[in-house]
Design a protein around this motif. Structure first.
Motif, PDB file in Angstrom:
ATOM      1  N   GLU A  48      48.606  55.175  44.572  1.00  0.00           N
ATOM      2  CA  GLU A  48      47.516  54.218  44.754  1.00  0.00           C
ATOM      3  C   GLU A  48      47.500  53.728  46.195  1.00  0.00           C
ATOM      4  OE1 GLU A  48      46.399  50.715  41.905  1.00  0.00           O
ATOM      5  OE2 GLU A  48      47.788  49.917  43.408  1.00  0.00           O
ATOM      6  N   THR A  50      44.969  51.061  48.932  1.00  0.00           N
ATOM      7  CA  THR A  50      43.828  50.154  49.126  1.00  0.00           C
ATOM      8  C   THR A  50      43.244  50.400  50.500  1.00  0.00           C
ATOM      9  OG1 THR A  50      44.794  48.448  47.700  1.00  0.00           O
ATOM     10  CG2 THR A  50      43.101  47.733  49.247  1.00  0.00           C
ATOM     11  N   ALA A  74      39.574  52.987  41.494  1.00  0.00           N
ATOM     12  CA  ALA A  74      40.434  52.046  40.770  1.00  0.00           C
ATOM     13  C   ALA A  74      39.633  51.328  39.686  1.00  0.00           C
ATOM     14  CB  ALA A  74      41.028  51.021  41.739  1.00  0.00           C
ATOM     15  N   GLY A  75      40.242  51.185  38.521  1.00  0.00           N
ATOM     16  CA  GLY A  75      39.600  50.519  37.403  1.00  0.00           C
ATOM     17  C   GLY A  75      38.819  51.426  36.490  1.00  0.00           C
ATOM     18  N   ARG A  91      41.609  51.774  45.763  1.00  0.00           N
ATOM     19  CA  ARG A  91      41.047  50.432  45.610  1.00  0.00           C
ATOM     20  C   ARG A  91      40.239  50.070  46.847  1.00  0.00           C
ATOM     21  NH1 ARG A  91      43.018  47.311  41.598  1.00  0.00           N
ATOM     22  NH2 ARG A  91      44.800  48.152  40.433  1.00  0.00           N
ATOM     23  N   GLY A 112      32.770  47.489  47.886  1.00  0.00           N
ATOM     24  CA  GLY A 112      33.791  46.517  47.522  1.00  0.00           C
ATOM     25  C   GLY A 112      33.292  45.112  47.274  1.00  0.00           C
ATOM     26  N   THR A 134      33.817  45.295  41.288  1.00  0.00           N
ATOM     27  CA  THR A 134      33.135  45.614  42.535  1.00  0.00           C
ATOM     28  C   THR A 134      31.798  46.293  42.239  1.00  0.00           C
ATOM     29  OG1 THR A 134      34.109  47.817  42.730  1.00  0.00           O
ATOM     30  CG2 THR A 134      35.355  45.970  43.673  1.00  0.00           C
ATOM     31  N   GLN A 137      32.371  49.771  41.026  1.00  0.00           N
ATOM     32  CA  GLN A 137      32.784  49.834  39.623  1.00  0.00           C
ATOM     33  C   GLN A 137      31.607  49.566  38.690  1.00  0.00           C
ATOM     34  OE1 GLN A 137      35.872  46.888  39.970  1.00  0.00           O
ATOM     35  NE2 GLN A 137      37.511  48.412  39.992  1.00  0.00           N
ATOM     36  N   GLU A 305      40.095  44.345  35.515  1.00  0.00           N
ATOM     37  CA  GLU A 305      41.089  44.044  36.538  1.00  0.00           C
ATOM     38  C   GLU A 305      40.785  42.672  37.123  1.00  0.00           C
ATOM     39  OE1 GLU A 305      42.343  47.443  39.140  1.00  0.00           O
ATOM     40  OE2 GLU A 305      40.346  48.104  38.591  1.00  0.00           O
TER      41      GLU A 305
END
Length: 306
Positions: A48, A50, A74-75, A91, A112, A134, A137, A305
Motif C-alpha cells: 500500500e 499513499t 484503496a477502499g 490511497r 481525493g 473520496t 471512490q 474507511e
C-alpha cells in the motif's frame, strides 16, 4: 525527499531479493512516499502507498505495467480478497484534494476530494454518501448512483479526467456526432464503437426499457434520452475496474432525486440476462484493461474507511 524518507528508502533499497521488492522500491523512490507491505505469500503480494501529487498516479501506473502489478483503488476491496497476482493499493492523500469552483453550480474536484466537502457546499447528490469517501471512490461505487436507465446524469458528472491502463489520458464528456477528440485516443477509438455496438444487442435494448439497469457499466449513458450522450457517465459505478479517475467536473444537484440500488428490490436475472451481463462486462473490461491492471469487476467488495 525529506531526510527521514531518504533514510527509510536507503535501508529498503539495499540488495532487493525479488522482483517484487525491486518494484516496491522503485515505487517508493518515484512517489517519495513509504510503501507498506500488507501481504506476501505464494498467491501474490500486496502493498500500500499513499500519493499526494498529480503525477504520482502516472508514475505508479507505468511501474505497475512494467512489473505486471495491479493498481487497486484503496477502499474498493479488502486486501484479503486479492490473490493470484501482485497488487499495489493506492490511497489518495490530502495533496490530491484540490477543488476549483466553476461558478456557483459546478466544480472541478480532484479524485481525493472528500464527498462530505461537496455535500456541505450544497451538492445534494451526496446526501446519502458516507462523507469520508473520496470522489474517486464515490465515482466507482454503483451503490451511490441512480440505478434507473437514462438517469446517470443525476450524479452531476459532466467530465472525467481519466488515466487508462495503456498510460494514455483523456477528458471524457459530452459526445456528439461531430466529436472526434475522444476517438483520437487509441484505447477510446477501440472502446467507443464497441460500446455502441453492445448498446444495440437485444438484451441490452430490453434492459433500457426496464425499471433498473443491471450492467456493471453504464451503456445507457450513450443513448440520447432525457440528456445528451456523455462518455464520462459510461464509467459511473465502474467498480474501479476500467480506469483511474484523476479529476471529475461535477454539476450541483439541488435535491436528492436519486433512486439508489438500496431503494428497490432487485429481481434475479434470468439465464439470457445473466449471459448478457457476463458478455457485456467482459467485453468492455477486455478492451479497456485486458491485462487486469485495475480491479476485476467481480472482485469489487467496497468497505467503509475513516
Amino acid at each position: 525527499m525529506d531526510r527521514r524518507s531518504f533514510m527509510q528508502f536507503g535501508r529498503a533499497a539495499v540488495l532487493p531479493t525479488s522482483t517484487w521488492e525491486t518494484f516496491c522500491q522503485r515505487v517508493q523512490r518515484s512517489v517519495r512516499a513509504p510503501v507498506r507491505q500488507l501481504k506476501d505469500h505464494e498467491q501474490g503480494c500486496v502493498a500500500e502507498v499513499t500519493i499526494d501529487r498529480t503525477g504520482d498516479s502516472k508514475h505508479i501506473l507505468a511501474l505497475c505495467r512494467e512489473y505486471q502489478v495491479s493498481m487497486i483503488l484503496a477502499g474498493s476491496t479488502p486486501e484479503q480478497s486479492l490473490f493470484g497476482r501482485d497488487c499495489l493499493i493506492v490511497r489518495l492523500g490530502s495533496g490530491l484534494r484540490s477543488l476549483e469552483h466553476l461558478g456557483e453550480q459546478a466544480c472541478l474536484a480532484q479524485g481525493g476530494v472528500l464527498v462530505g466537502q461537496l455535500y456541505a457546499l450544497g451538492y445534494q447528490q451526496f446526501a446519502r454518501v458516507p462523507s469520508h469517501l473520496t470522489i474517486a471512490q464515490w465515482l466507482a461505487n454503483p451503490a451511490y448512483h441512480d440505478c434507473r436507465p437514462y438517469f446517470s446524469f443525476l450524479s452531476g458528472v459532466e467530465r472525467l479526467y481519466a488515466l487508462f491502463s495503456d498510460e494514455s489520458e483523456a477528458v471524457l464528456g459530452d459526445f456528439g456526432v461531430d466529436d472526434r477528440a475522444a476517438l483520437s485516443v487509441p484505447i477510446l477509438n477501440r472502446t467507443i464503437p464497441n460500446a455502441f455496438e453492445l448498446l444495440r444487442e437485444d438484451q441490452v435494448e430490453q434492459q433500457l426499457e426496464q425499471a433498473i439497469w443491471p450492467y456493471a457499466y453504464r451503456l445507457d449513458a450513450l443513448k440520447k434520452k432525457r440528456v445528451e450522450v456523455n462518455l464520462a457517465r459510461l464509467f459511473i459505478g465502474h467498480k474501479a475496474s476500467l480506469l483511474w479517475a484523476q479529476s471529475v467536473l461535477i454539476r450541483k444537484m439541488p435535491e436528492d432525486y436519486l433512486c439508489l440500488p438500496s431503494d428497490i428490490q432487485w429481481p434475479e436475472p434470468n439465464l439470457d440476462l445473466s449471459v448478457s451481463l457476463d458478455h457485456v462486462q467482459a467485453r468492455l473490461k477486455g478492451i479497456l484493461d485486458s491485462e487486469g491492471l485495475f480491479l476485476y469487476y467481480d472482485e469489487w467488495r467496497p468497505f467503509d474507511e475513516v
